[in-house]
Design a protein around this motif. Structure first.
Motif, PDB file in Angstrom:
ATOM      1  N   ILE A   1       0.991  -1.329  -0.107  1.00 41.95           N
ATOM      2  CA  ILE A   1      -0.135   0.074  -0.030  1.00 41.95           C
ATOM      3  C   ILE A   1       0.956   1.189  -0.038  1.00 41.95           C
ATOM      4  O   ILE A   1       0.721   2.273  -0.708  1.00 41.95           O
TER       5      ILE A   1
ATOM      6  N   ALA B   1      -8.837  -8.106   1.154  1.00 40.20           N
ATOM      7  CA  ALA B   1      -7.626  -8.794   1.814  1.00 40.20           C
ATOM      8  C   ALA B   1      -8.034  -9.779   2.686  1.00 40.20           C
ATOM      9  O   ALA B   1      -9.144  -9.651   3.082  1.00 40.20           O
TER      10      ALA B   1
ATOM     11  N   ILE C   1      -6.390  -7.155   7.010  1.00 41.17           N
ATOM     12  CA  ILE C   1      -7.075  -5.888   7.045  1.00 41.17           C
ATOM     13  C   ILE C   1      -6.736  -4.910   7.858  1.00 41.17           C
ATOM     14  O   ILE C   1      -6.478  -3.689   7.418  1.00 41.17           O
TER      15      ILE C   1
ATOM     16  N   ALA D   1      -3.649  -3.051   6.414  1.00 41.38           N
ATOM     17  CA  ALA D   1      -3.946  -2.613   4.945  1.00 41.38           C
ATOM     18  C   ALA D   1      -4.716  -1.289   5.288  1.00 41.38           C
ATOM     19  O   ALA D   1      -4.180  -0.293   4.793  1.00 41.38           O
ATOM     20  N   MET D   2      -5.614  -1.400   6.292  1.00 42.19           N
ATOM     21  CA  MET D   2      -6.398   0.012   6.364  1.00 42.19           C
ATOM     22  C   MET D   2      -5.402   1.099   6.955  1.00 42.19           C
ATOM     23  O   MET D   2      -5.767   2.077   6.801  1.00 42.19           O
TER      24      MET D   2
ATOM     25  N   ILE E   1     -10.273  -0.739   1.717  1.00 44.01           N
ATOM     26  CA  ILE E   1     -10.029  -1.906   1.973  1.00 44.01           C
ATOM     27  C   ILE E   1     -11.271  -2.923   2.310  1.00 44.01           C
ATOM     28  O   ILE E   1     -11.845  -2.392   3.264  1.00 44.01           O
TER      29      ILE E   1
END
Ligand code: PGA
Length: 255
Positions: A27, A46, A51, A54-55, A65
């Motif tokens: 990311i 994801a 998650i 990634a968020m 996401i």
């Protein structure tokens, strides 16, 4: 794409790839590459454990996401499953339902896909509903019948109002992860058919407003031709969503 009528959505399906650290690195690499490219929604679905990281990495960017699956009950004795309530609790509002790998390897049926879809919608989530024919069905010339049937079964009981939160992903199973892409004409034919079935079920206005993606070996080379088709409103991308440059090329084609 028909951006005057509906939103273009470029979604990555990471499948069982990326640890939290790998997702964060990905990311961070991608963010500057897609910054300001706001003519499409950008979402990565994801693995559950990835998650939150990634968020966190995507915060403040135009990248969202989502999750790759959701169970239809709120809680209870369903080992290994995650509910819409749980996903909402960590801020996830988009989820893939009915991916062909779930149907093929984990026994998902149109009935369970329908239940998961309804549960996610009832929780206020946006659903990317996947459907498509297998190779034998295409060869037998029954692609249209199969896709029409899947749409009707998977959306049974979903209201016109709830359709605002539904994205359809047409993913011919023979094209997923195989390097075989549907031709732009094949993709357009089925995406248009899907829109016709939606018009039958919900009326023309809902059908015209619903985003219908193509998925199945979409990549940096074939995306422009696919996205140029009037009923192909984006992509659900597996392999090419793991490589920042390839994914960015697809976002660029959607601008
Ligand atoms: P692929 O996967 O792009 O690797 O073919 C697409 C998908 O499964 O959603």
């Amino acid at each position: 794409m028909n951006p005057t009528k509906r939103r273009t959505v470029i979604a990555g399906n990471w499948k069982m790839n990326f640890t939290p650290d790998e997702a964060t690195a990905f990311i961070n690499e991608l963010k500057p590459m897609v910054a300001g490219k706001d003519n499409c929604d950008i979402i990565f679905c994801a693995p559950y454990v990835t998650i939150p990281a990634a968020m966190e990495a995507a915060k403040g960017s135009n990248i969202k996401i989502g999750a790759e699956n959701v169970h239809f009950e709120d809680h209870g004795a369903f080992t290994g499953e995650v509910s819409a309530k749980m996903l909402r609790a960590i801020g996830v509002d988009t989820v893939i339902v009915g991916h062909s790998e779930r149907r093929q390897y984990f026994g998902e049926t149109d009935e369970t896909v329908n239940k998961r879809t309804k549960a996610a919608l009832a929780a206020g989530m946006r659903v990317i509903l996947c459907m498509g024919e297998v190779k034998e069905q295409r060869v037998a010339g029954i692609t249209n019948e199969i896709c029409a049937m899947q749409i009707k079964l998977d959306l049974a009981g979903v209201s016109a109002e709830e359709m605002k939160n539904v994205i359809i992903a047409y993913e011919p199973v023979w094209a997923i992860g195989t390097g075989l892409t549907a031709t732009p004409e094949q993709a357009e034919e089925v995406c248009a058919l899907i829109r016709g079935v939606l018009a039958e079920l919900y009326g023309k206005e809902v059908a015209e407003a619903t985003t219908v993606q193509y998925g199945g070996s979409m990549n940096e080379k074939n995306c422009a031709e696919l996205l140029a088709k009037p009923d192909v409103d984006g992509g659900l991308i597996g392999g090419a969503s793991l490589v920042a440059a390839k994914f960015t090329a697809i976002v660029d084609a959607a601008q």
